[in-house]
Motif scaffolding. Structure first.
Motif, mmCIF file in Angstrom:
data_model
loop_
_atom_site.group_PDB
_atom_site.id
_atom_site.type_symbol
_atom_site.label_atom_id
_atom_site.label_comp_id
_atom_site.label_asym_id
_atom_site.label_seq_id
_atom_site.Cartn_x
_atom_site.Cartn_y
_atom_site.Cartn_z
ATOM 1 N N THR A 1 0.867 -1.188 0.000
ATOM 2 C CA THR A 1 0.000 0.000 0.000
ATOM 3 C C THR A 1 0.900 1.232 0.000
ATOM 4 O OG1 THR A 1 -0.078 0.170 2.407
ATOM 5 C CG2 THR A 1 -1.691 -1.311 1.354
ATOM 6 N N PRO A 2 0.323 2.397 -0.229
ATOM 7 C CA PRO A 2 1.179 3.600 -0.224
ATOM 8 C C PRO A 2 1.958 3.785 1.069
ATOM 9 C CG PRO A 2 -0.948 4.096 -1.203
ATOM 10 C CD PRO A 2 -1.049 2.693 -0.671
ATOM 11 N N LEU A 3 1.366 3.414 2.201
ATOM 12 C CA LEU A 3 2.060 3.596 3.468
ATOM 13 C C LEU A 3 2.884 2.375 3.860
ATOM 14 C CD1 LEU A 3 -0.738 5.400 5.535
ATOM 15 C CD2 LEU A 3 1.250 6.413 4.377
ATOM 16 N N GLU A 4 2.510 1.207 3.329
ATOM 17 C CA GLU A 4 3.241 -0.031 3.621
ATOM 18 C C GLU A 4 3.484 -0.732 2.294
ATOM 19 O OE1 GLU A 4 1.193 -2.383 6.568
ATOM 20 O OE2 GLU A 4 0.607 -0.605 7.715
ATOM 21 N N ASN A 5 4.565 -0.379 1.678
ATOM 22 C CA ASN A 5 4.772 -0.827 0.292
ATOM 23 C C ASN A 5 5.457 -2.184 0.175
ATOM 24 O OD1 ASN A 5 7.346 -0.197 1.056
ATOM 25 N ND2 ASN A 5 7.578 1.576 -0.313
ATOM 26 N N THR A 6 5.631 -2.884 1.264
ATOM 27 C CA THR A 6 6.294 -4.193 1.208
ATOM 28 C C THR A 6 5.297 -5.275 0.798
ATOM 29 O OG1 THR A 6 7.753 -3.534 3.012
ATOM 30 C CG2 THR A 6 7.621 -5.888 2.498
ATOM 31 N N ASP A 7 5.689 -6.073 -0.172
ATOM 32 C CA ASP A 7 4.874 -7.238 -0.569
ATOM 33 C C ASP A 7 5.047 -8.314 0.506
ATOM 34 O OD1 ASP A 7 3.678 -9.469 -1.690
ATOM 35 O OD2 ASP A 7 4.611 -9.223 -3.657
ATOM 36 N N LEU A 8 3.947 -8.739 1.115
ATOM 37 C CA LEU A 8 4.019 -9.730 2.191
ATOM 38 C C LEU A 8 4.284 -11.148 1.679
ATOM 39 C CD1 LEU A 8 1.096 -8.521 4.501
ATOM 40 C CD2 LEU A 8 3.540 -7.999 4.663
ATOM 41 N N GLY A 9 4.207 -11.341 0.390
ATOM 42 C CA GLY A 9 4.511 -12.658 -0.168
ATOM 43 C C GLY A 9 3.319 -13.611 -0.087
ATOM 44 N N CYS A 10 3.514 -14.786 -0.613
ATOM 45 C CA CYS A 10 2.419 -15.770 -0.641
ATOM 46 C C CYS A 10 2.152 -16.311 0.759
ATOM 47 C CB CYS A 10 2.734 -16.888 -1.613
ATOM 48 S SG CYS A 10 4.039 -18.005 -1.069
ATOM 49 N N PHE A 11 1.077 -17.062 0.873
ATOM 50 C CA PHE A 11 0.655 -17.572 2.171
ATOM 51 C C PHE A 11 1.749 -18.400 2.850
ATOM 52 C CE2 PHE A 11 -4.095 -18.182 3.393
ATOM 53 C CZ PHE A 11 -4.062 -16.971 4.046
ATOM 54 N N ASP A 12 2.480 -19.191 2.063
ATOM 55 C CA ASP A 12 3.485 -20.085 2.639
ATOM 56 C C ASP A 12 4.904 -19.664 2.253
ATOM 57 O OD1 ASP A 12 1.886 -22.112 4.078
ATOM 58 O OD2 ASP A 12 1.029 -22.486 2.101
ATOM 59 N N CYS A 13 5.070 -18.339 2.100
ATOM 60 C CA CYS A 13 6.395 -17.832 1.722
ATOM 61 C C CYS A 13 7.020 -17.003 2.842
ATOM 62 C CB CYS A 13 6.290 -16.963 0.462
ATOM 63 S SG CYS A 13 5.701 -17.843 -0.990
ATOM 64 N N SER A 14 6.620 -17.270 4.075
ATOM 65 C CA SER A 14 7.119 -16.466 5.182
ATOM 66 C C SER A 14 7.404 -17.364 6.366
ATOM 67 C CB SER A 14 6.080 -15.399 5.565
ATOM 68 O OG SER A 14 6.508 -14.672 6.693
ATOM 69 N N GLY A 15 8.438 -16.983 7.137
ATOM 70 C CA GLY A 15 8.717 -17.647 8.397
ATOM 71 C C GLY A 15 9.698 -18.787 8.306
ATOM 72 N N ASN A 16 9.454 -19.756 7.438
ATOM 73 C CA ASN A 16 10.361 -20.883 7.243
ATOM 74 C C ASN A 16 10.032 -21.545 5.904
ATOM 75 O OD1 ASN A 16 8.199 -22.847 7.605
ATOM 76 N ND2 ASN A 16 8.379 -22.497 9.813
ATOM 77 N N ASN A 17 10.874 -22.445 5.514
ATOM 78 C CA ASN A 17 10.650 -23.190 4.273
ATOM 79 C C ASN A 17 10.325 -24.659 4.541
ATOM 80 O OD1 ASN A 17 11.211 -20.989 2.512
ATOM 81 N ND2 ASN A 17 13.412 -21.282 2.880
ATOM 82 N N ASP A 18 9.803 -24.938 5.722
ATOM 83 C CA ASP A 18 9.530 -26.321 6.115
ATOM 84 C C ASP A 18 8.423 -26.944 5.267
ATOM 85 O OD1 ASP A 18 11.465 -26.232 8.055
ATOM 86 O OD2 ASP A 18 10.080 -25.726 9.684
ATOM 87 N N TYR A 19 8.476 -28.272 5.221
ATOM 88 C CA TYR A 19 7.412 -29.103 4.629
ATOM 89 C C TYR A 19 7.088 -28.691 3.190
ATOM 90 C CZ TYR A 19 3.570 -32.459 5.166
ATOM 91 O OH TYR A 19 2.749 -33.549 5.072
ATOM 92 N N GLY A 20 8.160 -28.290 2.470
ATOM 93 C CA GLY A 20 7.979 -27.947 1.057
ATOM 94 C C GLY A 20 7.113 -26.728 0.847
#
Length: 643
Positions: A189-208
């Motif tokens: 958004t204009p005030l928060e321009n960071t793309d949060l990524g896909c549902f399973d693209c954050s935190g860790n890469n566990d379980y594929g």
């Protein structure tokens, strides 16, 4: 000593068979079976970019609760996300530790997790992003456990999401959002321009970077942006139980802005979620807490017991316990009969069978049972299945009606015209069928039956009542009376006789008083002359037939013809006498009936010989003349009678 061992084996076998039911009497997940709970705090499960200007990744931790002394290899997992409007809160705030311990004492593995909080309370877009971040972190916790199934002894098909308020927002949206439905605000958004990524693209890469289907949702006063996000598809049809105060002013029970604050987007509360799930046929239950506000268990701690009790019952019934099976097998049987019943087989399940008093358990082999029906009446066979989670199914019963078996029986007699007569002696039956042994089946009673051809046939009678059957069979030979036909051949002094086989089983020959048996026979005859040959045949039923032929054995054809020319016979047919005109000296004659017996004989003089036979029965005969050399000639002679 042998009798003692036999008795011991009986006792052991009985104890084994009757222990099957008691081994399935687990109360895990319903009752608090475990007295103590082990808590492992601060387990790092993810690292993600936080809300705000801080550019350093935020470490996310979880506290893991498990029943002390539990040895089960795979356990259902409850993941709890705290509440606090995505602005405040932590995984140790009341009553989270108590709730986690309550569920762990019932046999669950439970994790209370961190997730990223914070948003711009003046921005609707920022609020949407906060829900999305929390859902991402919740999914990272699911992936963490799925990657470490053996370490934490987790069953990936039994993961349950819960929490309080904002934590249930995260759980609901984590389950019902699809990547294609990702809100535009999450891309920036204009005030928060960071793309949060896909549902399973954050935190860790566990379980594929994926998660399994969530087994259930326990919703404590949470809400959903749009109930249309709930769809009837495999990864969104999990059962849901909801608890919500009807006077909740923070999260609407039906529909509205959280906290009645217009900056927050309108959301659907537990009532609308319940209606949507019900319309889609997804198992769910709503507990309206009438007159209660937001998070009522903070002011009424006794609600923790009520909520965990209803939650445990719902999860056990809808998620954990095996679905009640159908016992497959017959519904009726005969007294004394052994029958097998079976249920669907799952390798990791334990099958516990029991039988009512009129049945004896013969054997149990996992999902199969063999019972003997001891007496007439109704018997009940009951099955309880315990799955790998140590959860037991509802008992399911199968009723068998036991009857006295019917008695089969009949007598059979054959005539000589391919027909059999049947006398039924069966009793206690409702239906009867006959297999006639020639491929034809007949239903109902029959007294006679005609076969198309001779043969040996096994007739099988089967009688039935409601649940029993009995068989009885007899073998019968059917035939027509035989025909006595034969041919012959003379070679030198040997006479060869050949009978037609036909349907004959016995062959008896009479050659001038010499008796022989067999279909084809031979014998030596030294004297020339007429030889009467009689054949008698019989079939398997004893029906007989006979025929006779007169065979001329002569030195030469010329001599026979000379003798025949010397004899004249008239009248023929005759009534009481006939004349033999003889031009040959030193000869004699014999008269044979068709059975080969001599009925009259005399010497022949030269000239006319008058033969008077008034008492001779009227029939065809053979007259045979002999000379002194043994040469002979035969004539057919007919005795005729007039009224």
């Amino acid at each position: 000593m042998k009798s003692f061992l036999f008795f011991l084996l009986i006792v052991i076998n009985y104890a084994y068979l009757n222990s099957q039911t008691s081994s399935c009497s687990s109360q895990r997940y319903i009752s608090k079976l475990f007295n103590n709970v082990n808590k492992t705090p601060q387990i790092l499960f993810a690292r993600a970019d936080p809300y705000g200007v801080n550019t350093q990744p935020q470490d996310l931790y979880l506290d893991f609760y498990e029943p002390s002394g539990d040895t089960l290899a795979r356990r259902p997992l409850i993941i709890y996300a705290f509440g606090g409007a995505f602005l405040i809160g932590n995984k140790n705030q009341p009553p989270i530790p108590r709730y986690c311990e309550e569920m762990a004492r019932r046999g669950y593995a439970v994790a209370a997790i961190d997730y990223r909080i914070g948003f711009n309370v003046a921005s609707t877009e920022s609020a949407v992003r906060a829900v999305y971040r929390a859902a991402q972190d919740l999914r990272a916790a699911v992936r963490f456990f799925c990657q470490r199934v053996s370490q934490y002894r987790i069953d990936t098909s039994s993961i349950i999401l819960t929490g309080s308020s904002a934590g249930c927002f995260a759980g609901l949206h984590s389950t019902y959002f699809e990547e294609s439905q990702r809100p535009a605000e999450t891309y920036g958004t204009p005030l928060e321009n960071t793309d949060l990524g896909c549902f399973d693209c954050s935190g860790n890469n566990d379980y594929g970077n994926r998660i399994p289907r969530i087994a259930a949702l326990v919703n404590h006063w949470g809400a959903l942006l749009d109930t249309l996000l709930i769809e009837k598809q495999t990864d969104e049809d999990c059962p849901v139980i909801s608890f919500h105060g009807t006077d909740d002013l923070a999260v609407p029970y039906i529909y509205g802005n959280p906290f009645s604050y217009p900056v927050f987007p309108n959301v659907h509360g537990s009532l609308n979620i319940h209606k949507r799930l019900t319309n889609l046929g997804i198992p769910n239950r709503l507990f309206p807490l009438v007159g209660e506000g937001h998070e009522p268990w903070l002011t009424k701690p006794e609600l923790v017991d009520t909520i965990t009790h209803h939650t445990a019952s719902f999860l056990f019934r809808e998620v954990l316990r095996p679905k009640a099976q159908k016992i497959n097998g017959r519904n009726s049987a005969c007294k004394g009969e052994q029958i097998m019943l079976e249920a669907n087989y799952f390798p990791s399940s334990l099958y516990c069978w029991s039988a009512s008093s009129k049945a004896k358990i013969i054997s149990i082999n996992s999902n199969r049972i063999v019972v003997e029906c001891l007496d007439t009446g109704l018997i009940q066979i009951t099955l309880v299945e315990k799955n790998y989670l140590d959860a037991t199914s509802e008992p399911v019963s199968h009723t068998i009606k036991v009857l006295n078996p019917p008695t089969a029986g009949f007598t059979v007699q054959a005539d000589n015209k391919l027909k059999v007569s049947l006398q039924n002696t069966a009793s206690g039956y409702q239906q009867i069928t006959w297999d006639m042994g020639n491929g034809q089946l007949i239903n109902g009673l029959i007294n006679q039956y005609t076969y198309a051809s001779p043969g040996v046939y096994t007739i099988v009678q089967t009688v039935y009542n409601d649940g029993c059957s009995a068989k009885f069979s007899r073998t019968v030979t059917v035939d027509t009376c035989p025909v006595a036909l034969f041919s012959y051949r003379i070679s030198g002094d040997t006479l060869f006789l050949f009978a037609d086989k036909g349907n004959s089983t016995n062959f008896e020959w009479d050659v001038s008083g010499t008796r022989l048996t067999g279909q084809n026979v031979s014998l030596i005859i030294f004297n020339n002359g007429v030889i009467p040959v009689k054949l008698t045949v019989a079939n398997a039923l004893g029906c007989t037939a006979s025929s006779i032929q007169f065979i001329n054995k002569v030195s030469s054809v010329e001599k026979i013809q000379l003798l025949k020319n010397a004899i004249k016979l008239f009248p023929n047919p005759f009534v009481d006498h006939f004349i033999i005109s003889n031009t040959h000296d030193d000869s004699h004659f014999k008269i044979f009936n068709l059975m080969g017996n001599v009925v009259f004989e005399s010497k022949l003089l030269p000239g006319e010989n008058k033969i008077i036979l008034p008492n001779l029965p009227c029939a065809p005969y053979w007259l045979v003349c002999f000379d002194r050399h043994g040469n002979h000639s035969s004539f057919q002679l007919n005795k005729q009678c007039f009224p």
